[in-house]
Design a protein around this motif. Structure first.
Motif, mmCIF file in Angstrom:
data_model
loop_
_atom_site.group_PDB
_atom_site.id
_atom_site.type_symbol
_atom_site.label_atom_id
_atom_site.label_comp_id
_atom_site.label_asym_id
_atom_site.label_seq_id
_atom_site.Cartn_x
_atom_site.Cartn_y
_atom_site.Cartn_z
ATOM 1 N N ILE A 124 23.935 -33.970 -33.780
ATOM 2 C CA ILE A 124 23.015 -34.564 -34.745
ATOM 3 C C ILE A 124 23.830 -35.025 -35.950
ATOM 4 O O ILE A 124 24.495 -34.221 -36.605
ATOM 5 C CB ILE A 124 21.952 -33.550 -35.210
ATOM 6 N N ASN A 125 23.777 -36.303 -36.255
ATOM 7 C CA ASN A 125 24.522 -36.823 -37.391
ATOM 8 C C ASN A 125 23.995 -36.252 -38.705
ATOM 9 O O ASN A 125 22.812 -35.950 -38.837
ATOM 10 C CB ASN A 125 24.428 -38.351 -37.445
ATOM 11 N N GLY A 145 29.138 -32.924 -36.672
ATOM 12 C CA GLY A 145 27.682 -33.017 -36.710
ATOM 13 C C GLY A 145 27.031 -31.724 -36.258
ATOM 14 O O GLY A 145 27.698 -30.714 -36.010
ATOM 15 N N GLY A 146 25.710 -31.747 -36.149
ATOM 16 C CA GLY A 146 24.969 -30.552 -35.772
ATOM 17 C C GLY A 146 24.868 -30.395 -34.268
ATOM 18 O O GLY A 146 24.464 -31.307 -33.557
ATOM 19 N N ASN A 147 25.247 -29.226 -33.785
ATOM 20 C CA ASN A 147 25.086 -28.897 -32.360
ATOM 21 C C ASN A 147 23.813 -28.087 -32.199
ATOM 22 O O ASN A 147 23.669 -27.014 -32.789
ATOM 23 C CB ASN A 147 26.287 -28.107 -31.857
ATOM 24 N N LEU A 148 22.894 -28.608 -31.407
ATOM 25 C CA LEU A 148 21.593 -27.987 -31.207
ATOM 26 C C LEU A 148 21.580 -27.187 -29.913
ATOM 27 O O LEU A 148 21.950 -27.694 -28.853
ATOM 28 C CB LEU A 148 20.499 -29.058 -31.164
ATOM 29 N N ILE A 190 23.847 -25.446 -35.250
ATOM 30 C CA ILE A 190 25.165 -25.114 -35.780
ATOM 31 C C ILE A 190 25.778 -26.369 -36.381
ATOM 32 O O ILE A 190 25.875 -27.400 -35.713
ATOM 33 C CB ILE A 190 26.085 -24.540 -34.688
ATOM 34 N N GLY A 191 26.161 -26.300 -37.657
ATOM 35 C CA GLY A 191 26.810 -27.424 -38.306
ATOM 36 C C GLY A 191 28.310 -27.391 -38.064
ATOM 37 O O GLY A 191 28.958 -26.368 -38.273
#
Length: 388
Positions: A311-312, A293-296, A288-289
């Protein structure tokens, strides 16, 4: 030329070593503390991966644009080369749908007018004859155009599928919802202010015709993806609902029906979410952006579990999940950015700037060399860069 990087951003606790910054404080591996050696031995090694590079930009004109255009890629004349289809998005009255046919070496022909208008199109072989067909939609109607069996690239008379109660069709996805050999459609629409998704099943013996099935989703659901989420061989439906992802698993004992929805995550921006394989197992995970940042979310036997470190380089609004560099691992494409999955399970490269695009880019092989190439729309052109 390819660029090799050892700069890896953590998706799991521990991978915080970035360009010489090591974690020297026990228990806080997610935060690089200072340059130098790692006396406590708790900083993992950086992960190396190969980032793709792209050739010179190629421009192919499509005339006047409004900035709302959509782009779909697929082989529509049975020559083995992907073609590019462009619509004017919700501004249907602005002009007809255009096609730029693929030429050898990743080139595109001059834009051709297909003679109809649409807010969006989907390329799918609806009659299972080995030739791709077109499914297009306007505010209240979904239309199927089957590719002619005698003249490749031409289409038979359109077949209209009226979406019951729809004031606005927002999107169409293709999958298989009942275990037969025919593609089915998931249609997202606004029925009197209630956004929902409805399944339409391919009709046996009547190629291109569809029968209305159940309303699968509820208020506020916008189509995201059709994917086998739980690995049972059946396509499931995923939607964006508000700031979360909501998905419906196909019922194993009753093909064509779906279980009650499950919800994952928060802070989704636009269509900035995608399912893919983001670690070493075979399960489908979710990225999810968000503005941070990105949440995994990794899928486990207990369900989806959010990983502690964002995630940057993965903002929201749009996301494509695809293997960009051909290493067998899913990567993340967002507007203007690429983040490549590293060899170490659950870890990712630093973001790579792609371009500043008017429309979110797509990475897809149009040159036939099994490498994903870069396509986007900008200022009246389809722009292409072939992967080196």
């Amino acid at each position: 030329m390819r660029i090799v990087t050892a700069c890896c951003v953590a998706a799991v606790a521990g991978c915080s070593q970035i360009l010489g910054l090591q974690d020297i404080v026990p228990g806080d591996q997610l935060t690089p503390d200072a340059p130098g050696i790692d006396p406590l031995g708790d900083a993992p090694a950086g992960c190396a991966t190969t980032l793709p590079s792209f050739g010179a930009e190629r421009d192919f004109g499509i005339g006047a644009t409004l900035g709302s255009e959509t782009m779909t890629v697929g082989d529509l004349d049975a020559d083995g080369r992907p073609d590019v289809v462009v619509t004017h998005g919700p501004n249907v009255a602005f002009g007809n749908v255009l096609i730029l046919r693929g030429i050898a070496g990743g080139m595109l022909g001059a834009a051709q007018d297909l003679g109809f208008r649409a807010a969006g199109v989907l390329v799918v072989d609806v009659d299972v004859d080995g030739r791709n067909d077109l499914v297009s939609w306007t505010a209240s109607t979904v239309t199927v155009r089957i590719q002619d069996h005698v003249t490749p690239g031409a289409f038979q008379a359109p077949l209209d599928l009226v979406v019951a109660g729809a004031n606005q069709v927002f999107g169409v996805l293709a999958g298989n919802f009942n275990g037969d050999s025919l593609p089915d459609l998931g249609i997202g629409s606004d029925a009197n202010g209630m956004f929902n998704g409805t399944a339409y099943f391919g009709r046996a013996g009547a190629p291109g015709m569809f029968d209305r099935g159940p309303v699968v989703s509820g208020s506020g659901d916008f189509p995201l993806q059709i994917v086998d989420i739980n690995g049972d061989g059946r396509d499931d439906l995923a939607f964006i609902n508000g700031s979360a992802v909501k998905y419906y698993l196909q019922t194993p004992t009753a093909p064509g029906t779906f279980n009650a929805p499950l919800t994952i995550g928060a802070n989704v921006m636009g269509q900035g979410a995608g399912f893919g394989q983001f670690n070493a197992d075979t399960k489908i995970d979710l990225m999810i952006g968000t503005s941070g940042g990105g949440n995994l979310y990794l899928q486990t036997p207990q369900g989806f579990v959010q990983q502690p470190a964002p995630i940057n380089g993965i903002p929201g609004m749009f996301m494509q999940v695809t293997d960009v560099n051909g290493d067998g691992r899913d990567d993340i494409v967002t507007p203007g950015q690429l983040v490549v999955q590293c060899a170490a399970s659950g870890t990712f490269s630093s973001s790579v700037n792609l371009m500043s695009a008017q429309i979110p880019p797509q990475l897809i092989d149009i040159s036939g060399d099994m490498k994903a190439d870069l396509l986007w729309l900008q200022s009246g052109f389809v722009k292409v860069q072939i992967q080196n």
